[in-house]
Motif scaffolding. Structure first.
Motif, PDB file in Angstrom:
ATOM      1  N   THR A  88       0.287  57.134  21.834  1.00 32.10           N
ATOM      2  CA  THR A  88       1.357  57.924  22.440  1.00 32.10           C
ATOM      3  C   THR A  88       1.647  59.168  21.615  1.00 32.10           C
ATOM      4  OG1 THR A  88       3.070  56.712  21.224  1.00 32.10           O
ATOM      5  CG2 THR A  88       2.489  55.884  23.417  1.00 32.10           C
ATOM      6  N   VAL A  89       2.257  60.148  22.271  1.00 31.08           N
ATOM      7  CA  VAL A  89       2.796  61.343  21.613  1.00 31.08           C
ATOM      8  C   VAL A  89       4.201  61.545  22.168  1.00 31.08           C
ATOM      9  CG1 VAL A  89       2.587  63.843  21.299  1.00 31.08           C
ATOM     10  CG2 VAL A  89       0.533  62.413  21.303  1.00 31.08           C
ATOM     11  N   ILE A  90       5.177  61.735  21.279  1.00 32.68           N
ATOM     12  CA  ILE A  90       6.558  61.871  21.730  1.00 32.68           C
ATOM     13  C   ILE A  90       7.036  63.306  21.557  1.00 32.68           C
ATOM     14  CG2 ILE A  90       6.982  59.462  21.116  1.00 32.68           C
ATOM     15  CD1 ILE A  90       8.667  60.448  18.754  1.00 32.68           C
ATOM     16  N   GLU A  91       8.143  63.623  22.197  1.00 31.21           N
ATOM     17  CA  GLU A  91       8.741  64.944  22.075  1.00 31.21           C
ATOM     18  C   GLU A  91       9.513  65.057  20.764  1.00 31.21           C
ATOM     19  OE1 GLU A  91       9.417  65.994  26.790  1.00 31.21           O
ATOM     20  OE2 GLU A  91      10.968  64.814  25.749  1.00 31.21           O
ATOM     21  N   GLY A 118      -1.952  60.795  29.353  1.00 26.78           N
ATOM     22  CA  GLY A 118      -2.248  61.476  28.108  1.00 26.78           C
ATOM     23  C   GLY A 118      -2.196  62.985  28.151  1.00 26.78           C
ATOM     24  N   ASP A 119      -2.454  63.571  29.323  1.00 30.23           N
ATOM     25  CA  ASP A 119      -2.434  65.040  29.422  1.00 30.23           C
ATOM     26  C   ASP A 119      -1.273  65.565  30.268  1.00 30.23           C
ATOM     27  OD1 ASP A 119      -3.293  64.312  31.933  1.00 30.23           O
ATOM     28  OD2 ASP A 119      -5.308  65.138  31.725  1.00 30.23           O
ATOM     29  N   SER A 120      -0.314  64.701  30.542  1.00 29.34           N
ATOM     30  CA  SER A 120       0.920  65.078  31.256  1.00 29.34           C
ATOM     31  C   SER A 120       0.678  65.582  32.677  1.00 29.34           C
ATOM     32  CB  SER A 120       1.687  66.158  30.465  1.00 29.34           C
ATOM     33  OG  SER A 120       2.088  65.678  29.207  1.00 29.34           O
ATOM     34  N   THR A 121      -0.395  65.134  33.297  1.00 27.63           N
ATOM     35  CA  THR A 121      -0.677  65.562  34.672  1.00 27.63           C
ATOM     36  C   THR A 121      -0.085  64.609  35.715  1.00 27.63           C
ATOM     37  OG1 THR A 121      -2.810  64.404  34.603  1.00 27.63           O
ATOM     38  CG2 THR A 121      -2.802  66.750  34.018  1.00 27.63           C
ATOM     39  N   ASP A 210      -1.730  57.793  26.399  1.00 28.47           N
ATOM     40  CA  ASP A 210      -3.156  57.857  26.722  1.00 28.47           C
ATOM     41  C   ASP A 210      -3.699  56.441  26.867  1.00 28.47           C
ATOM     42  OD1 ASP A 210      -5.691  58.893  27.167  1.00 28.47           O
ATOM     43  OD2 ASP A 210      -6.158  59.066  25.031  1.00 28.47           O
ATOM     44  N   SER A 211      -3.219  55.770  27.889  1.00 29.96           N
ATOM     45  CA  SER A 211      -3.471  54.340  28.044  1.00 29.96           C
ATOM     46  C   SER A 211      -4.842  54.064  28.643  1.00 29.96           C
ATOM     47  CB  SER A 211      -2.393  53.726  28.953  1.00 29.96           C
ATOM     48  OG  SER A 211      -2.722  52.398  29.274  1.00 29.96           O
TER      49      SER A 211
END
Length: 303
Positions: A88-91, A118-121, A210-211
């Motif tokens: 994961t990536v957090i804000e 993972g790419d916020s799409t 990014d599961s």
């Protein structure tokens, strides 16, 4: 208020640097590594030497590894624990926003941000499944452009990013070691609801996940992964503290035994082996013990 983030790593070099870069400065970080065979452990030691790292000598599973990190955080007076996946990536303000929502909603035992892929799409597929099946108000408000609430209750959300007050663990305990990988988050949510706490998602912050979730994958019949998936589903269903399904375990075992015998009559010997294995795998005693223990209040499974 002290916040500790617990991350379980396993061969996480693809993600761990981005994950930690997004998290550093937002909370204390505790990592439990499940005996990675890539460079994950050395990378964390060299690049993030201030992070508390518990390196395991074997892969003890997702739930047990989390329990080690949770136990350490509670011993060191954490008020909130943020369970975060390595992929994961957090804000930059995720942790403080989750704390604000949790502080204002003390009847919630688990609060999760929104999960994108993972790419916020798009939304993460697992997260989308749970809101489709349990959070119609959030979907309606999002689609119709209404002002969103601070928190939306639902019965289950996958454990990629859970923010929990310490009282959740004091009441519910840690992850049940009955589960090695997958199903432990279902079980924990069942227990949270049983103990009269709520589960919610907040639209105030979004994480990237990014599961590689394989819940839709059909494994070859008779393979190790096939039996693991079968057994996880059995455990999620029959170890649910909110149902009486555990009383039907004997009936389920008789079903597999009957199917095995019918397979012999039909000369379907592979089906015989599969149903015999299923019969042996369903352990009534362990399921009953799990239900009995998880109905009790206390910090079980934590040290």
């Amino acid at each position: 208020m002290k916040i500790a983030t617990v991350i379980v790593t396993y061969n996480g070099m693809k993600w761990i640097d981005q994950c930690l870069k997004s998290l550093v400065g937002q909370s204390e970080i505790i990592i439990v590594d499940n005996n990675s065979s890539d460079n994950t452990i050395n990378f964390i030691k060299d690049t993030y030497p201030d992070i508390k790292l518990f390196a395991q000598n074997e892969n003890i599973g997702f739930g047990k590894a989390n329990n080690i990190g949770i136990s350490h955080a509670l011993k060191n007076d954490a008020d909130f624990i943020f369970l975060l996946n390595q992929d994961t990536v957090i804000e930059k303000d995720t942790v403080v926003k989750l704390q604000e929502v949790a502080t204002a909603n003390t009847d919630f035992g688990i609060i999760s941000p929104i999960h994108s892929n993972g790419d916020s799409t798009s939304l993460d597929l697992s997260f989308l499944y749970y809101i489709n099946n349990g959070c119609p108000d959030f979907i309606s408000d999002s689609v119709l452009g209404k002002k969103k609430k601070a928190i939306y209750p639902l019965k289950m959300v996958n454990a990629a990013a859970w923010f929990l007050p310490k009282k959740t663990f004091e009441i519910v305990g840690g992850f049940d070691p009955l589960f090695f990988l997958y199903g432990e988050d279902d079980n924990f949510c069942q227990r949270v609801l049983y103990h009269n706490l709520k589960i919610g998602i907040t639209p105030s912050t979004v994480i990237k996940h990014d599961s590689g979730n394989n819940y839709k994958v059909d494994f070859p019949k008779g393979s190790k992964d096939y039996y693991n998936k079968f057994l996880n589903r059995i455990k999620v269903k029959f170890a649910d503290v909110n149902s009486q399904d555990f009383r039907k375990i004997n009936k389920l075992k008789r079903h597999f035994l009957k199917e095995a015998l019918l397979s012999v009559v039909k000369f379907k010997f592979n089906e015989f082996r599969i149903n015999t294995t299923k019969y042996k795998l369903v352990d009534k005693k362990s399921l009953e013990n799990s239900v009995s223990q998880n109905k009790q209040v206390g910090k079980k499974y934590l040290v």
